[in-house]
Scaffold this motif. Sequence first.
Motif, PDB file in Angstrom:
ATOM      1  N   ILE A   1       0.847  -1.203   0.000  1.00  0.00           N
ATOM      2  CA  ILE A   1       0.000   0.000   0.000  1.00  0.00           C
ATOM      3  C   ILE A   1       0.879   1.248   0.000  1.00  0.00           C
ATOM      4  N   VAL A   2       1.876   1.270   0.881  1.00  0.00           N
ATOM      5  CA  VAL A   2       2.767   2.424   0.987  1.00  0.00           C
ATOM      6  C   VAL A   2       3.615   2.564  -0.275  1.00  0.00           C
ATOM      7  N   ALA A   3       4.129   1.458  -0.777  1.00  0.00           N
ATOM      8  CA  ALA A   3       4.956   1.502  -1.990  1.00  0.00           C
ATOM      9  C   ALA A   3       4.154   2.051  -3.171  1.00  0.00           C
ATOM     10  N   ASN A   4       2.925   1.584  -3.329  1.00  0.00           N
ATOM     11  CA  ASN A   4       2.079   2.090  -4.412  1.00  0.00           C
ATOM     12  C   ASN A   4       1.775   3.577  -4.224  1.00  0.00           C
ATOM     13  N   TYR A   5       1.545   3.982  -2.991  1.00  0.00           N
ATOM     14  CA  TYR A   5       1.300   5.399  -2.728  1.00  0.00           C
ATOM     15  C   TYR A   5       2.518   6.239  -3.133  1.00  0.00           C
ATOM     16  N   LEU A   6       3.696   5.788  -2.739  1.00  0.00           N
ATOM     17  CA  LEU A   6       4.916   6.531  -3.071  1.00  0.00           C
ATOM     18  C   LEU A   6       5.116   6.624  -4.581  1.00  0.00           C
ATOM     19  N   SER A   7       4.867   5.530  -5.261  1.00  0.00           N
ATOM     20  CA  SER A   7       5.054   5.512  -6.711  1.00  0.00           C
ATOM     21  C   SER A   7       4.002   6.359  -7.427  1.00  0.00           C
ATOM     22  N   ASN A   8       2.754   6.173  -7.074  1.00  0.00           N
ATOM     23  CA  ASN A   8       1.655   6.826  -7.789  1.00  0.00           C
ATOM     24  C   ASN A   8       1.400   8.263  -7.372  1.00  0.00           C
ATOM     25  N   ASN A   9       1.489   8.549  -6.085  1.00  0.00           N
ATOM     26  CA  ASN A   9       1.118   9.876  -5.598  1.00  0.00           C
ATOM     27  C   ASN A   9       2.306  10.788  -5.341  1.00  0.00           C
ATOM     28  N   GLU A  10       3.403  10.214  -4.895  1.00  0.00           N
ATOM     29  CA  GLU A  10       4.573  11.031  -4.566  1.00  0.00           C
ATOM     30  C   GLU A  10       5.629  10.974  -5.664  1.00  0.00           C
ATOM     31  N   LYS A  11       5.364  10.211  -6.703  1.00  0.00           N
ATOM     32  CA  LYS A  11       6.204  10.126  -7.909  1.00  0.00           C
ATOM     33  C   LYS A  11       7.626   9.654  -7.634  1.00  0.00           C
ATOM     34  N   PHE A  12       7.775   8.687  -6.712  1.00  0.00           N
ATOM     35  CA  PHE A  12       9.079   8.055  -6.514  1.00  0.00           C
ATOM     36  C   PHE A  12       9.378   7.236  -7.763  1.00  0.00           C
ATOM     37  N   LEU A  13      10.604   7.303  -8.231  1.00  0.00           N
ATOM     38  CA  LEU A  13      10.956   6.651  -9.489  1.00  0.00           C
ATOM     39  C   LEU A  13      11.023   5.132  -9.395  1.00  0.00           C
ATOM     40  N   LYS A  14      11.514   4.596  -8.287  1.00  0.00           N
ATOM     41  CA  LYS A  14      11.623   3.142  -8.156  1.00  0.00           C
ATOM     42  C   LYS A  14      11.386   2.745  -6.712  1.00  0.00           C
ATOM     43  N   VAL A  15      10.336   1.964  -6.499  1.00  0.00           N
ATOM     44  CA  VAL A  15      10.009   1.479  -5.163  1.00  0.00           C
ATOM     45  C   VAL A  15       9.892  -0.036  -5.217  1.00  0.00           C
ATOM     46  N   TYR A  16      10.593  -0.684  -4.302  1.00  0.00           N
ATOM     47  CA  TYR A  16      10.530  -2.134  -4.177  1.00  0.00           C
ATOM     48  C   TYR A  16       9.709  -2.479  -2.939  1.00  0.00           C
ATOM     49  N   ASN A  17       8.882  -3.507  -3.064  1.00  0.00           N
ATOM     50  CA  ASN A  17       8.108  -4.012  -1.944  1.00  0.00           C
ATOM     51  C   ASN A  17       8.596  -5.421  -1.618  1.00  0.00           C
ATOM     52  N   VAL A  18       8.873  -5.668  -0.358  1.00  0.00           N
ATOM     53  CA  VAL A  18       9.280  -7.013   0.063  1.00  0.00           C
ATOM     54  C   VAL A  18       7.998  -7.837   0.169  1.00  0.00           C
ATOM     55  N   GLY A  19       7.764  -8.662  -0.838  1.00  0.00           N
ATOM     56  CA  GLY A  19       6.502  -9.374  -0.980  1.00  0.00           C
ATOM     57  C   GLY A  19       6.104 -10.237   0.203  1.00  0.00           C
ATOM     58  N   ALA A  20       7.047 -10.896   0.840  1.00  0.00           N
ATOM     59  CA  ALA A  20       6.728 -11.774   1.965  1.00  0.00           C
ATOM     60  C   ALA A  20       7.000 -11.108   3.318  1.00  0.00           C
ATOM     61  N   GLY A  21       7.467  -9.869   3.292  1.00  0.00           N
ATOM     62  CA  GLY A  21       7.701  -9.135   4.528  1.00  0.00           C
ATOM     63  C   GLY A  21       8.723  -9.788   5.441  1.00  0.00           C
ATOM     64  N   ILE A  22       8.703  -9.346   6.694  1.00  0.00           N
ATOM     65  CA  ILE A  22       9.634  -9.879   7.692  1.00  0.00           C
ATOM     66  C   ILE A  22       9.328 -11.358   7.970  1.00  0.00           C
TER      67      ILE A  22
END
Length: 147
Positions: free
Chosen positions: A111-132
């Motif tokens: 959710i946060v990664a998508n927000y950063l990419s879509n709304n804050e225009k971060f060029l490259k955001v990686y999401n750790v799919g399985a988390g901690i």
Amino acid sequence: MHNLIVIKSALFKGILAVFLFIILVVSAFAEVENVDNQKLQLLMAEGIPIVDIRQQVEWKETGIVPGSHLITFFNSDGKYDVEKWLSKLAKITSRNEPLIIICRSGRRSLIVANYLSNNEKFLKVYNVGAGIKGWKHDNLEILIFQE
């Protein structure tokens, strides 16, 4: 007839230029990339910062990935203060640099990664799919959180 061909040619070039501009603008803000632990380790070795968005109680329960920057996004009620969070994030990285986001299972971080990419225009955001959870499942190094 020659004037008509010139007008059509100019119109075509104008439409093509607008189309190319739109493609460049849209592609400048890449989609979020989900990564597994192997890719995560490679990214971290490249010096890409990892931000753990969980709450302090979660860091205490599970520990943290070494090198993580700890910046809680959602509070215990699921609320957040984007401006405050972004001001903390700005001390670590900028919109023009890649960034890794991690949470417990990959759901909140996505959710946060998508927000950063879509709304804050971060060029490259990686999401750790399985988390901690996935990190621990693979028996990778964990640091004990200490206040």
